[in-house]
Design an enzyme around this catalytic site. Structure first.
Site, PDB file in Angstrom:
ATOM      1  N   ARG A 211      59.844  34.462  37.508  1.00 57.54           N
ATOM      2  CA  ARG A 211      61.291  34.692  37.494  1.00 57.54           C
ATOM      3  C   ARG A 211      61.632  35.962  36.713  1.00 57.54           C
ATOM      4  O   ARG A 211      62.525  36.732  37.112  1.00 57.54           O
ATOM      5  CB  ARG A 211      62.012  33.479  36.916  1.00 57.54           C
ATOM      6  CG  ARG A 211      62.054  32.286  37.867  1.00 57.54           C
ATOM      7  CD  ARG A 211      62.962  31.194  37.367  1.00 57.54           C
ATOM      8  NE  ARG A 211      62.372  30.423  36.293  1.00 57.54           N
ATOM      9  CZ  ARG A 211      61.677  29.299  36.446  1.00 57.54           C
ATOM     10  NH1 ARG A 211      61.462  28.805  37.662  1.00 57.54           N
ATOM     11  NH2 ARG A 211      61.199  28.647  35.406  1.00 57.54           N
ATOM     12  N   PHE A 227      64.619  27.635  49.115  1.00 58.55           N
ATOM     13  CA  PHE A 227      64.198  26.463  48.348  1.00 58.55           C
ATOM     14  C   PHE A 227      64.584  26.684  46.876  1.00 58.55           C
ATOM     15  O   PHE A 227      63.799  26.450  45.966  1.00 58.55           O
ATOM     16  CB  PHE A 227      62.692  26.224  48.469  1.00 58.55           C
ATOM     17  CG  PHE A 227      62.182  26.181  49.885  1.00 58.55           C
ATOM     18  CD1 PHE A 227      62.287  25.028  50.651  1.00 58.55           C
ATOM     19  CD2 PHE A 227      61.613  27.302  50.468  1.00 58.55           C
ATOM     20  CE1 PHE A 227      61.822  24.996  51.966  1.00 58.55           C
ATOM     21  CE2 PHE A 227      61.146  27.285  51.774  1.00 58.55           C
ATOM     22  CZ  PHE A 227      61.247  26.122  52.523  1.00 58.55           C
ATOM     23  N   ASP A 249      69.162  25.709  49.590  1.00 58.99           N
ATOM     24  CA  ASP A 249      68.387  24.494  49.339  1.00 58.99           C
ATOM     25  C   ASP A 249      69.001  23.370  50.168  1.00 58.99           C
ATOM     26  O   ASP A 249      70.216  23.345  50.387  1.00 58.99           O
ATOM     27  CB  ASP A 249      68.397  24.119  47.854  1.00 58.99           C
ATOM     28  CG  ASP A 249      67.279  23.159  47.484  1.00 58.99           C
ATOM     29  OD1 ASP A 249      66.274  23.613  46.910  1.00 58.99           O
ATOM     30  OD2 ASP A 249      67.400  21.957  47.787  1.00 58.99           O
ATOM     31  N   ALA A 277      71.382  23.976  53.137  1.00 61.30           N
ATOM     32  CA  ALA A 277      70.851  24.117  54.500  1.00 61.30           C
ATOM     33  C   ALA A 277      69.339  23.927  54.496  1.00 61.30           C
ATOM     34  O   ALA A 277      68.671  24.084  53.470  1.00 61.30           O
ATOM     35  CB  ALA A 277      71.185  25.501  55.073  1.00 61.30           C
ATOM     36  N   ASP A 296      59.778  29.632  47.683  1.00 58.72           N
ATOM     37  CA  ASP A 296      59.100  28.744  46.731  1.00 58.72           C
ATOM     38  C   ASP A 296      59.266  27.299  47.202  1.00 58.72           C
ATOM     39  O   ASP A 296      59.985  26.500  46.587  1.00 58.72           O
ATOM     40  CB  ASP A 296      59.690  28.933  45.327  1.00 58.72           C
ATOM     41  CG  ASP A 296      58.909  28.164  44.263  1.00 58.72           C
ATOM     42  OD1 ASP A 296      57.736  27.812  44.520  1.00 58.72           O
ATOM     43  OD2 ASP A 296      59.479  27.892  43.188  1.00 58.72           O
ATOM     44  N   CYS A 336      52.533  25.668  46.077  1.00 62.50           N
ATOM     45  CA  CYS A 336      52.161  24.846  44.919  1.00 62.50           C
ATOM     46  C   CYS A 336      51.261  23.689  45.338  1.00 62.50           C
ATOM     47  O   CYS A 336      51.117  22.708  44.603  1.00 62.50           O
ATOM     48  CB  CYS A 336      53.410  24.322  44.206  1.00 62.50           C
ATOM     49  SG  CYS A 336      54.441  23.230  45.214  1.00 62.50           S
TER      50      CYS A 336
END
Length: 394
Positions: A211, A227, A249, A277, A296, A336
């Site tokens: 970030r 996301f 998101d 959405a 992400d 992830c």
């Protein structure tokens, strides 16, 4: 009472001797005794010698090893492990930073505590168990943390294991104050955390340094944060003087909290728009005006059985983002999924680029932050894979 034993099959002991902390069911020749989910079991070599002790699971990973060095697993054992993890964060200065007061305190196998994740949120400690055996230790662990973290201002201990442990775990406070909502700082930005409703332990602390990188890249750019959850990347982009930021998101509650976080930090929130959405569908509607896109997503491949389907999902969203990004734009993309290797992820991006007919440069590889250490004996702990890509038309 004598513990049950897992006897390893001949030829299957190599991983155990290399101190890998997972024992797979296929490596076990026989079970001596009748262990139940969460019980401590001894793991023995084919010749009967003791090799390790860990928590038993009714799963393909039949045991998560706690120790290769001693069969004694008691309060003193756990206290030593917790103290080691705390001192690691102290040496790195995490407790002393004025601009950031949230970080990972226990990172499962990376801190020799498989099945346990603990995150520090400005005095609130959130514990999350990923095994029944570790969840059984929570009363004892809570008392140990109350002792070991008193000097750092521990105010609460919260159990966030409802979604990660089978058999009736409940998200609840175990000790101290019981705030419904809490505020943290990350690189000087203020964020609201809801421990009851938030994903993971409340926030995605592993992306902290990524970030910060977005903040350094965002000036003058139009940023699409897909996301986006509660807006961590979006706040960083806005703080870096992005021209415009859109957060997408599927969760309405996440976007609501994202909008509150924007208002908490910026007097004029007009440079930001939160959108509820489905990301893949939304990308179909986007004009090619965004020159920094962040992907992400949640873990599309939970295990190796779902790897190919997961890679297909990653490929779809990355191809769509590459098709929609402005020429010369930057794509920051992540997985992830522990089951997805670095090579898998790069190959997926290669295929997405070829399908999108785009020239793509790898600008930087993006790991998780230093408070998420990886054991050298457990390479699977390097779960977060990320790439910063520059995308040009052919």
């Amino acid at each position: 009472m004598k513990r049950a034993q897992l006897i390893i099959s001949a030829g299957k002991e190599k991983a155990l001797l290399r101190r890998h902390p997972w024992v797979f069911s296929g490596a076990v020749k026989r079970v001596v005794g009748n262990p139940e989910e969460g019980d401590l079991v001894d793991v023995c070599l084919p010749d009967g010698r003791w090799a390790a002790v860990g928590h038993y699971q009714n799963d393909s990973i039949v045991c998560k090893v706690l120790s290769f060095d001693t069969p004694e697993v008691d309060a003193a054992f756990f206290k030593a492990r917790l103290l080691s993890a705390i001192q690691y964060r102290e040496r790195l200065g995490f407790f002393d930073r004025e601009d950031t007061n949230a970080f990972r305190l226990i990172h499962a196998e990376g801190d020799a505590m498989p099945g346990l994740v603990c995150d520090w949120y400005n005095g609130v400690l959130v514990m999350q168990a990923h095994s029944v055996g570790m969840h059984r230790q929570f009363p004892m662990l809570t008392g140990l943390f109350a002792q070991l973290l008193e000097r750092h201002g521990l105010r609460s201990v919260f159990d966030k294991s409802e979604a990660t442990v089978p058999g009736g775990a409940e998200n609840r406070y175990l000790w101290g104050e019981e705030p419904a909502e809490w505020e943290i700082k990350e690189h000087g930005l203020r964020l609201l955390i809801n421990f009851f409703e938030g994903q993971k332990t409340g926030f995605f602390l592993d992306q902290r340094e990524n970030r910060k990188l977005v903040e350094t890249l965002a000036r003058g750019r139009r940023v699409l944060n897909c996301f986006g959850y509660t807006g961590g990347f979006s706040l960083a982009a806005l703080n870096g003087e992005a021209e415009y930021v859109e957060t997408v998101d599927i969760s309405k509650r996440a976007i609501e909290l994202c909008n509150r976080n924007v208002e908490l930090n910026f007097a004029d929130p007009s440079r930001h728009c939160g959108v509820v959405a489905d990301v893949l569908k939304y990308l179909d509607t986007v004009a090619p005006t965004f020159d920094l896109i962040i992907l992400d997503p949640p873990a599309f491949a939970k295990n190796h059985r779902s790897l190919q389907q997961g890679l297909k999902g990653y490929r779809s969203i990355n191809q769509r983002a590459m098709e929609k990004i402005a020429p010369g734009g930057l794509l920051m993309t992540f997985s992830c999924s522990q089951a997805v290797s670095v090579d898998d992820f790069k190959t997926m991006c290669f295929t997405a680029a070829a399908n999108a007919r785009r020239q793509v440069r790898i600008v930087r590889q993006l790991p998780h932050a230093m408070d998420h250490p990886v054991s050298i004996y457990h390479p699977e702990g390097e779960y977060l894979k990320g790439l910063l890509l520059e995308v040009e038309p052919w």
